[in-house]
Design a protein around this motif. Structure first.
Motif, PDB file in Angstrom:
ATOM      1  N   ARG A  31     -38.724 -26.395   1.002  1.00  0.00           N
ATOM      2  CA  ARG A  31     -38.508 -26.121  -0.416  1.00  0.00           C
ATOM      3  C   ARG A  31     -39.721 -26.541  -1.242  1.00  0.00           C
ATOM      4  NH1 ARG A  31     -32.918 -27.078   0.907  1.00  0.00           N
ATOM      5  NH2 ARG A  31     -33.265 -29.326   0.946  1.00  0.00           N
ATOM      6  N   ALA A  32     -40.333 -27.654  -0.842  1.00  0.00           N
ATOM      7  CA  ALA A  32     -41.544 -28.089  -1.533  1.00  0.00           C
ATOM      8  C   ALA A  32     -42.671 -27.082  -1.342  1.00  0.00           C
ATOM      9  CB  ALA A  32     -41.975 -29.468  -1.030  1.00  0.00           C
ATOM     10  N   TYR A  48     -42.187 -24.357  -3.738  1.00  0.00           N
ATOM     11  CA  TYR A  48     -42.625 -24.853  -5.050  1.00  0.00           C
ATOM     12  C   TYR A  48     -44.143 -24.783  -5.144  1.00  0.00           C
ATOM     13  CZ  TYR A  48     -42.704 -27.763  -9.236  1.00  0.00           C
ATOM     14  OH  TYR A  48     -42.900 -28.219 -10.519  1.00  0.00           O
ATOM     15  N   GLU A 103     -45.510 -21.230  -5.817  1.00  0.00           N
ATOM     16  CA  GLU A 103     -45.379 -20.822  -7.214  1.00  0.00           C
ATOM     17  C   GLU A 103     -46.375 -21.564  -8.100  1.00  0.00           C
ATOM     18  OE1 GLU A 103     -43.644 -18.421  -8.427  1.00  0.00           O
ATOM     19  OE2 GLU A 103     -42.511 -17.893  -6.636  1.00  0.00           O
ATOM     20  N   LEU A 104     -46.547 -22.849  -7.828  1.00  0.00           N
ATOM     21  CA  LEU A 104     -47.481 -23.644  -8.628  1.00  0.00           C
ATOM     22  C   LEU A 104     -48.907 -23.150  -8.455  1.00  0.00           C
ATOM     23  CD1 LEU A 104     -47.839 -26.127 -10.487  1.00  0.00           C
ATOM     24  CD2 LEU A 104     -48.193 -27.481  -8.408  1.00  0.00           C
ATOM     25  N   ILE A 146     -42.283 -33.785  -5.188  1.00  0.00           N
ATOM     26  CA  ILE A 146     -41.258 -32.795  -5.499  1.00  0.00           C
ATOM     27  C   ILE A 146     -39.908 -33.319  -5.022  1.00  0.00           C
ATOM     28  CG2 ILE A 146     -40.525 -30.408  -5.228  1.00  0.00           C
ATOM     29  CD1 ILE A 146     -43.237 -30.793  -6.626  1.00  0.00           C
ATOM     30  N   ALA A 198     -35.278 -29.141  -5.356  1.00  0.00           N
ATOM     31  CA  ALA A 198     -35.927 -28.612  -6.559  1.00  0.00           C
ATOM     32  C   ALA A 198     -36.388 -27.180  -6.318  1.00  0.00           C
ATOM     33  CB  ALA A 198     -37.117 -29.484  -6.943  1.00  0.00           C
ATOM     34  N   THR A 199     -36.127 -26.327  -7.282  1.00  0.00           N
ATOM     35  CA  THR A 199     -36.684 -24.982  -7.270  1.00  0.00           C
ATOM     36  C   THR A 199     -37.713 -24.909  -8.389  1.00  0.00           C
ATOM     37  OG1 THR A 199     -34.906 -24.197  -8.723  1.00  0.00           O
ATOM     38  CG2 THR A 199     -34.598 -23.948  -6.344  1.00  0.00           C
ATOM     39  N   PHE A 200     -38.686 -24.065  -8.219  1.00  0.00           N
ATOM     40  CA  PHE A 200     -39.773 -24.043  -9.197  1.00  0.00           C
ATOM     41  C   PHE A 200     -39.293 -23.566 -10.550  1.00  0.00           C
ATOM     42  CE2 PHE A 200     -43.245 -22.178 -11.531  1.00  0.00           C
ATOM     43  CZ  PHE A 200     -44.214 -23.165 -11.443  1.00  0.00           C
ATOM     44  N   GLU A 201     -39.645 -24.327 -11.556  1.00  0.00           N
ATOM     45  CA  GLU A 201     -39.470 -23.943 -12.951  1.00  0.00           C
ATOM     46  C   GLU A 201     -40.820 -24.150 -13.625  1.00  0.00           C
ATOM     47  OE1 GLU A 201     -36.935 -22.603 -14.343  1.00  0.00           O
ATOM     48  OE2 GLU A 201     -35.426 -22.855 -12.755  1.00  0.00           O
ATOM     49  N   CYS A 255     -41.944 -32.467 -16.148  1.00  0.00           N
ATOM     50  CA  CYS A 255     -42.733 -33.230 -15.178  1.00  0.00           C
ATOM     51  C   CYS A 255     -43.075 -34.574 -15.800  1.00  0.00           C
ATOM     52  CB  CYS A 255     -43.996 -32.461 -14.810  1.00  0.00           C
ATOM     53  SG  CYS A 255     -45.111 -33.309 -13.651  1.00  0.00           S
ATOM     54  N   PRO A 308     -40.421 -33.033 -10.931  1.00  0.00           N
ATOM     55  CA  PRO A 308     -41.600 -33.541 -10.220  1.00  0.00           C
ATOM     56  C   PRO A 308     -42.237 -34.730 -10.936  1.00  0.00           C
ATOM     57  CG  PRO A 308     -41.681 -31.149 -10.429  1.00  0.00           C
ATOM     58  CD  PRO A 308     -40.572 -31.615 -11.317  1.00  0.00           C
TER      59      PRO A 308
END
Length: 271
Positions: free
Chosen positions: A21-22, A25, A28-29, A137, A141-144, A235, A267
């Motif tokens: 999952r990280a 993330y 996307e980051l 992370i 957590a999912t990316f926002e 964050c 994060p």
């Protein structure tokens, strides 16, 4: 002298669900930072000797990650894979910074209840020893998009503005605003030196939408936690002391990590 770009992000993986999952993330980051992404795993001698892990097994797992997440992904530029073998996991994690230029190291954390142990060992070590920023992370957590960053700042331990520049660059690339938070028993009567440093930090973030916030209180942990409960934050940024047991290292000990870091579903960016 710190640069104005983030070109290379490295994600440390142990192939767990949280690490996968990280990785999502991180993809996307990186797409928003315009950065290349590399994979990193440490294989320690004890696991190798016990047959729990083998180089060929690790290489197969890395190939699975590359096929599933990176090869055909147009959002990210995959750079390379690093597999380090050694006796000490922490030392091998640090070795990545000698292996290649790393602008950001990303690590997934364990779930509630394990946070204290994690921050008391590997992650805590990296927060205080890594020569580049580390982004933790939280599990699940999912990316926002990161639009609001709270920087819990201890002005008294800032040596130079240069050491804070990576955060300014990070915020600018993400088009995020920064709230620079300082907890003090008497904000209106801060020492002159502290007040001057706050003005200098203010000037560093001149290209980023930002504001200086002061919370009255004698307990930094309580002040930060209360602030985060009432202020939209995507964050939390912190600046741990490096190679010594100081204010922020005490902040990240087991008793506090459960109530502050473990309390956050967002994060944590450590300079």
């Amino acid at each position: 002298m710190h640069k104005n770009t983030i070109d290379h992000v490295v994600i440390a993986t142990d192939f767990s669900d949280n690490a996968d999952r990280a990785l999502l993330y991180a993809i996307e980051l990186c797409s928003r930072l315009g950065a290349n992404l590399s994979l990193f795993h440490v294989l320690t001698f004890d696991k190798l000797d016990k047959g729990e892990e083998a180089v060929t097994v690790i290489e197969d797992k890395m190939e699975r990650l590359r096929k599933n997440y990176l090869y055909d992904n147009k959002k990210v530029r995959y750079r390379t894979t690093y597999i380090k073998i050694g006796k000490n996991k922490e030392e091998e994690l640090l070795s990545i910074f000698k292996e290649a230029p790393v602008d950001l190291l990303l690590m997934g954390t364990s779930g509630a209840g394990k946070t204290a142990r994690l921050l008391g060992s590997t992650a805590s070590f990296m927060l205080h020893a890594a020569p580049a920023p580390v982004l933790l992370i939280p599990p699940h957590a999912t990316f926002e998009p990161i639009r609001h960053i709270t920087f819990a700042c201890d002005y008294e331990q800032i040596q130079t503005l240069e050491e804070l520049k990576p955060l300014a660059v990070f915020a600018k690339l993400l088009q995020a605003d920064v709230r620079i938070l300082h907890v003090h028993p008497q904000p209106a009567n801060m020492p002159l030196g502290t007040a001057m440093k706050s003005l200098a930090v203010d000037s560093l973030f001149e290209e980023v939408e930002h504001e200086l916030d002061f919370v009255r209180g004698s307990n930094p942990e309580a002040g930060i936690k209360q602030y985060l409960e009432t202020t939209p934050t995507d964050c939390l940024a912190i600046k741990p002391r490096k190679h010594e047991r100081g204010f922020w290292q005490k902040l990240l000990t087991q008793s506090v990590s459960d109530s502050l870091i473990g309390f956050l579903p967002i994060p944590v960016y450590a300079l």
